[in-house]
Design a protein around this motif. Structure first.
Motif, PDB file in Angstrom:
ATOM      1  N   TYR A  84       0.833  -1.216   0.000  1.00 36.79           N
ATOM      2  CA  TYR A  84       0.000   0.000   0.000  1.00 36.79           C
ATOM      3  C   TYR A  84       0.866   1.264   0.000  1.00 36.79           C
ATOM      4  O   TYR A  84       1.931   1.331   0.619  1.00 36.79           O
ATOM      5  N   PHE A  85       0.381   2.282  -0.705  1.00 41.46           N
ATOM      6  CA  PHE A  85       0.971   3.621  -0.675  1.00 41.46           C
ATOM      7  C   PHE A  85      -0.156   4.631  -0.807  1.00 41.46           C
ATOM      8  O   PHE A  85      -1.227   4.307  -1.327  1.00 41.46           O
ATOM      9  N   ASP A  86       0.093   5.839  -0.333  1.00 38.21           N
ATOM     10  CA  ASP A  86      -0.935   6.876  -0.408  1.00 38.21           C
ATOM     11  C   ASP A  86      -1.037   7.400  -1.838  1.00 38.21           C
ATOM     12  O   ASP A  86      -0.030   7.498  -2.554  1.00 38.21           O
ATOM     13  N   TYR A  87      -2.239   7.728  -2.249  1.00 34.69           N
ATOM     14  CA  TYR A  87      -2.459   8.135  -3.642  1.00 34.69           C
ATOM     15  C   TYR A  87      -3.746   8.935  -3.756  1.00 34.69           C
ATOM     16  O   TYR A  87      -4.595   8.922  -2.855  1.00 34.69           O
ATOM     17  N   THR A  88      -3.865   9.628  -4.866  1.00 36.57           N
ATOM     18  CA  THR A  88      -5.111  10.314  -5.210  1.00 36.57           C
ATOM     19  C   THR A  88      -5.983   9.349  -5.996  1.00 36.57           C
ATOM     20  O   THR A  88      -5.504   8.689  -6.930  1.00 36.57           O
ATOM     21  N   VAL A  89      -7.256   9.228  -5.627  1.00 36.72           N
ATOM     22  CA  VAL A  89      -8.169   8.347  -6.357  1.00 36.72           C
ATOM     23  C   VAL A  89      -8.224   8.775  -7.822  1.00 36.72           C
ATOM     24  O   VAL A  89      -8.305   9.963  -8.141  1.00 36.72           O
ATOM     25  N   TYR A  90      -8.179   7.793  -8.702  1.00 42.66           N
ATOM     26  CA  TYR A  90      -8.146   8.057 -10.143  1.00 42.66           C
ATOM     27  C   TYR A  90      -9.513   8.539 -10.652  1.00 42.66           C
ATOM     28  O   TYR A  90     -10.537   8.331 -10.000  1.00 42.66           O
ATOM     29  N   PRO A  91      -9.533   9.168 -11.822  1.00 40.73           N
ATOM     30  CA  PRO A  91     -10.798   9.688 -12.359  1.00 40.73           C
ATOM     31  C   PRO A  91     -11.683   8.579 -12.929  1.00 40.73           C
ATOM     32  O   PRO A  91     -11.211   7.476 -13.245  1.00 40.73           O
ATOM     33  N   LEU A  92     -12.937   8.910 -13.069  1.00 37.70           N
ATOM     34  CA  LEU A  92     -13.904   8.007 -13.690  1.00 37.70           C
ATOM     35  C   LEU A  92     -13.601   7.857 -15.180  1.00 37.70           C
ATOM     36  O   LEU A  92     -13.245   8.832 -15.849  1.00 37.70           O
ATOM     37  N   GLU A  93     -13.733   6.624 -15.706  1.00 37.09           N
ATOM     38  CA  GLU A  93     -13.557   6.372 -17.128  1.00 37.09           C
ATOM     39  C   GLU A  93     -14.726   5.520 -17.625  1.00 37.09           C
ATOM     40  O   GLU A  93     -15.303   4.740 -16.866  1.00 37.09           O
ATOM     41  N   THR A  94     -15.038   5.649 -18.893  1.00 39.18           N
ATOM     42  CA  THR A  94     -16.098   4.828 -19.480  1.00 39.18           C
ATOM     43  C   THR A  94     -15.747   4.434 -20.897  1.00 39.18           C
ATOM     44  O   THR A  94     -15.263   5.251 -21.683  1.00 39.18           O
ATOM     45  N   LEU A  95     -15.986   3.161 -21.218  1.00 42.96           N
ATOM     46  CA  LEU A  95     -15.948   2.690 -22.596  1.00 42.96           C
ATOM     47  C   LEU A  95     -17.371   2.714 -23.130  1.00 42.96           C
ATOM     48  O   LEU A  95     -18.294   2.202 -22.478  1.00 42.96           O
ATOM     49  N   TRP A  96     -17.542   3.311 -24.310  1.00 39.37           N
ATOM     50  CA  TRP A  96     -18.872   3.463 -24.908  1.00 39.37           C
ATOM     51  C   TRP A  96     -18.939   2.821 -26.288  1.00 39.37           C
ATOM     52  O   TRP A  96     -17.965   2.868 -27.032  1.00 39.37           O
ATOM     53  N   TYR A 156     -12.992  11.306 -17.443  1.00 39.27           N
ATOM     54  CA  TYR A 156     -13.645  12.542 -17.004  1.00 39.27           C
ATOM     55  C   TYR A 156     -12.773  13.270 -15.976  1.00 39.27           C
ATOM     56  O   TYR A 156     -12.672  12.843 -14.830  1.00 39.27           O
ATOM     57  N   LEU A 157     -12.170  14.366 -16.402  1.00 34.66           N
ATOM     58  CA  LEU A 157     -11.306  15.152 -15.527  1.00 34.66           C
ATOM     59  C   LEU A 157     -12.087  16.190 -14.736  1.00 34.66           C
ATOM     60  O   LEU A 157     -11.542  16.825 -13.835  1.00 34.66           O
ATOM     61  N   SER A 158     -13.361  16.385 -15.072  1.00 31.39           N
ATOM     62  CA  SER A 158     -14.226  17.366 -14.403  1.00 31.39           C
ATOM     63  C   SER A 158     -15.439  16.668 -13.811  1.00 31.39           C
ATOM     64  O   SER A 158     -15.883  15.627 -14.305  1.00 31.39           O
ATOM     65  N   ASP A 159     -15.975  17.249 -12.766  1.00 33.69           N
ATOM     66  CA  ASP A 159     -17.224  16.779 -12.162  1.00 33.69           C
ATOM     67  C   ASP A 159     -18.368  17.549 -12.815  1.00 33.69           C
ATOM     68  O   ASP A 159     -18.529  18.753 -12.584  1.00 33.69           O
ATOM     69  N   ALA A 160     -19.151  16.859 -13.634  1.00 32.55           N
ATOM     70  CA  ALA A 160     -20.220  17.520 -14.381  1.00 32.55           C
ATOM     71  C   ALA A 160     -21.281  18.127 -13.479  1.00 32.55           C
ATOM     72  O   ALA A 160     -22.056  18.982 -13.915  1.00 32.55           O
ATOM     73  N   ARG A 161     -21.310  17.724 -12.209  1.00 33.67           N
ATOM     74  CA  ARG A 161     -22.275  18.294 -11.270  1.00 33.67           C
ATOM     75  C   ARG A 161     -21.831  19.666 -10.778  1.00 33.67           C
ATOM     76  O   ARG A 161     -22.646  20.434 -10.265  1.00 33.67           O
ATOM     77  N   LYS A 162     -20.542  19.972 -10.940  1.00 30.32           N
ATOM     78  CA  LYS A 162     -19.991  21.204 -10.381  1.00 30.32           C
ATOM     79  C   LYS A 162     -19.414  22.141 -11.435  1.00 30.32           C
ATOM     80  O   LYS A 162     -19.184  23.319 -11.149  1.00 30.32           O
ATOM     81  N   VAL A 163     -19.155  21.638 -12.632  1.00 31.21           N
ATOM     82  CA  VAL A 163     -18.506  22.436 -13.674  1.00 31.21           C
ATOM     83  C   VAL A 163     -19.493  22.703 -14.803  1.00 31.21           C
ATOM     84  O   VAL A 163     -20.192  21.791 -15.252  1.00 31.21           O
ATOM     85  N   GLU A 164     -19.543  23.943 -15.263  1.00 29.57           N
ATOM     86  CA  GLU A 164     -20.462  24.267 -16.352  1.00 29.57           C
ATOM     87  C   GLU A 164     -20.031  23.557 -17.633  1.00 29.57           C
ATOM     88  O   GLU A 164     -18.828  23.307 -17.836  1.00 29.57           O
ATOM     89  N   PRO A 165     -20.983  23.185 -18.495  1.00 26.23           N
ATOM     90  CA  PRO A 165     -20.673  22.385 -19.680  1.00 26.23           C
ATOM     91  C   PRO A 165     -19.535  22.924 -20.538  1.00 26.23           C
ATOM     92  O   PRO A 165     -18.718  22.154 -21.045  1.00 26.23           O
ATOM     93  N   ALA A 166     -19.450  24.244 -20.695  1.00 27.61           N
ATOM     94  CA  ALA A 166     -18.424  24.823 -21.564  1.00 27.61           C
ATOM     95  C   ALA A 166     -17.008  24.592 -21.038  1.00 27.61           C
ATOM     96  O   ALA A 166     -16.039  24.695 -21.799  1.00 27.61           O
ATOM     97  N   LYS A 167     -16.872  24.259 -19.751  1.00 27.15           N
ATOM     98  CA  LYS A 167     -15.546  24.099 -19.151  1.00 27.15           C
ATOM     99  C   LYS A 167     -15.225  22.650 -18.801  1.00 27.15           C
ATOM    100  O   LYS A 167     -14.177  22.376 -18.210  1.00 27.15           O
ATOM    101  N   LEU A 168     -16.096  21.724 -19.152  1.00 23.52           N
ATOM    102  CA  LEU A 168     -15.838  20.313 -18.874  1.00 23.52           C
ATOM    103  C   LEU A 168     -14.587  19.843 -19.617  1.00 23.52           C
ATOM    104  O   LEU A 168     -14.378  20.176 -20.782  1.00 23.52           O
ATOM    105  N   LYS A 169     -13.766  19.050 -18.939  1.00 22.39           N
ATOM    106  CA  LYS A 169     -12.555  18.500 -19.556  1.00 22.39           C
ATOM    107  C   LYS A 169     -12.657  16.977 -19.586  1.00 22.39           C
ATOM    108  O   LYS A 169     -12.845  16.344 -18.541  1.00 22.39           O
ATOM    109  N   THR A 170     -12.522  16.407 -20.787  1.00 22.21           N
ATOM    110  CA  THR A 170     -12.669  14.968 -20.986  1.00 22.21           C
ATOM    111  C   THR A 170     -11.574  14.474 -21.921  1.00 22.21           C
ATOM    112  O   THR A 170     -11.389  15.033 -23.006  1.00 22.21           O
ATOM    113  N   VAL A 171     -10.858  13.442 -21.511  1.00 26.48           N
ATOM    114  CA  VAL A 171      -9.891  12.804 -22.407  1.00 26.48           C
ATOM    115  C   VAL A 171     -10.646  11.798 -23.270  1.00 26.48           C
ATOM    116  O   VAL A 171     -11.361  10.941 -22.750  1.00 26.48           O
TER     117      VAL A 171
END
Length: 210
Positions: A73-85, A185-200
């Motif tokens: 175990y090591f300390d880490y930041t939880v990774y972002p949500l990803e989805t295959l579509w 998903y690098l942004s939380d769509a619940r907190k960030v306005e659509p124009a500023k959403l960042k998605t890889v």
């Protein structure tokens, strides 16, 4: 000496912090908590899957505070949500109800099936979600890919995918598994306005054969 916290935004920029120009990247095998489903991502079922994955991801991170420290175990930041579509059936007009998905959150290498089970037991003491029983730990290797940072509403993603296609054509690459694409998903769509959403946006590729 205090161990350095692993932060994906700092230590794995090549995978998670591309620019708004398409780039080729090699994606190694990584572990994920995974749930599969079908239907519109705006519906409750998709939100339930996300809640289950995040609850267990944070549950794994917090295990040492519950008296359980996994080997390695090591300390880490939880990774972002990803989805295959992918579209279940091809239609000329895009229909979000016609989607199949695999939603996931990456896990550190020390996570095993036993670690997952321990997290489920601990998290279930405060929050028992039906989808916990369906979460799977999988190793996934995307290999050679082309990715780009999309900034803006999800519905505008075709503009960024066009840049990906242009990059592939210019570099003699072609998509494989072209029914599927990955979104991170690098942004939380619940907190960030659509124009500023960042998605890889990421697709698997191979060199064209002549």
């Amino acid at each position: 000496m205090t161990a350095v916290k692993h932060e994906w935004r700092k230590h794995e920029k090549d995978l998670y912090c591309p620019k708004q120009q398409a780039v080729q990247v090699a994606v190694p095998s990584m572990k994920f908590l995974v749930l599969g489903g079908v239907g519109n991502p705006n519906h409750a079922a998709f939100a339930d899957d996300i809640e289950a994955l995040y609850s267990l991801s944070y549950g794994i991170k917090m295990l040492p505070k519950k008296g359980i420290t996994p080997e390695g175990y090591f300390d880490y930041t939880v990774y972002p949500l990803e989805t295959l579509w992918k579209q279940i059936e091809y239609t000329e007009q895009f229909d979000k109800n016609n989607l199949q998905y695999r939603v996931m959150i990456r896990q550190p290498d020390f996570v095993t099936s036993d670690v997952l089970e321990a997290a489920i037991m601990n998290v279930s003491k405060k929050k028992s979600l039906p989808r916990f029983k369906d979460v799977r730990l999988e190793s996934i290797e995307d290999g050679d890919c082309v990715q780009i940072l999309h900034v803006g509403p999800y519905d505008d993603e075709p503009e960024s995918f066009m840049k990906v296609e242009e990059f592939c054509s210019a570099n003699k690459l072609q998509r494989i598994n072209d029914e599927w694409h990955r979104e991170i998903y690098l942004s939380d769509a619940r907190k960030v306005e659509p124009a500023k959403l960042k998605t890889v946006l990421r697709v698997q590729v191979k060199s064209m054969q002549f």
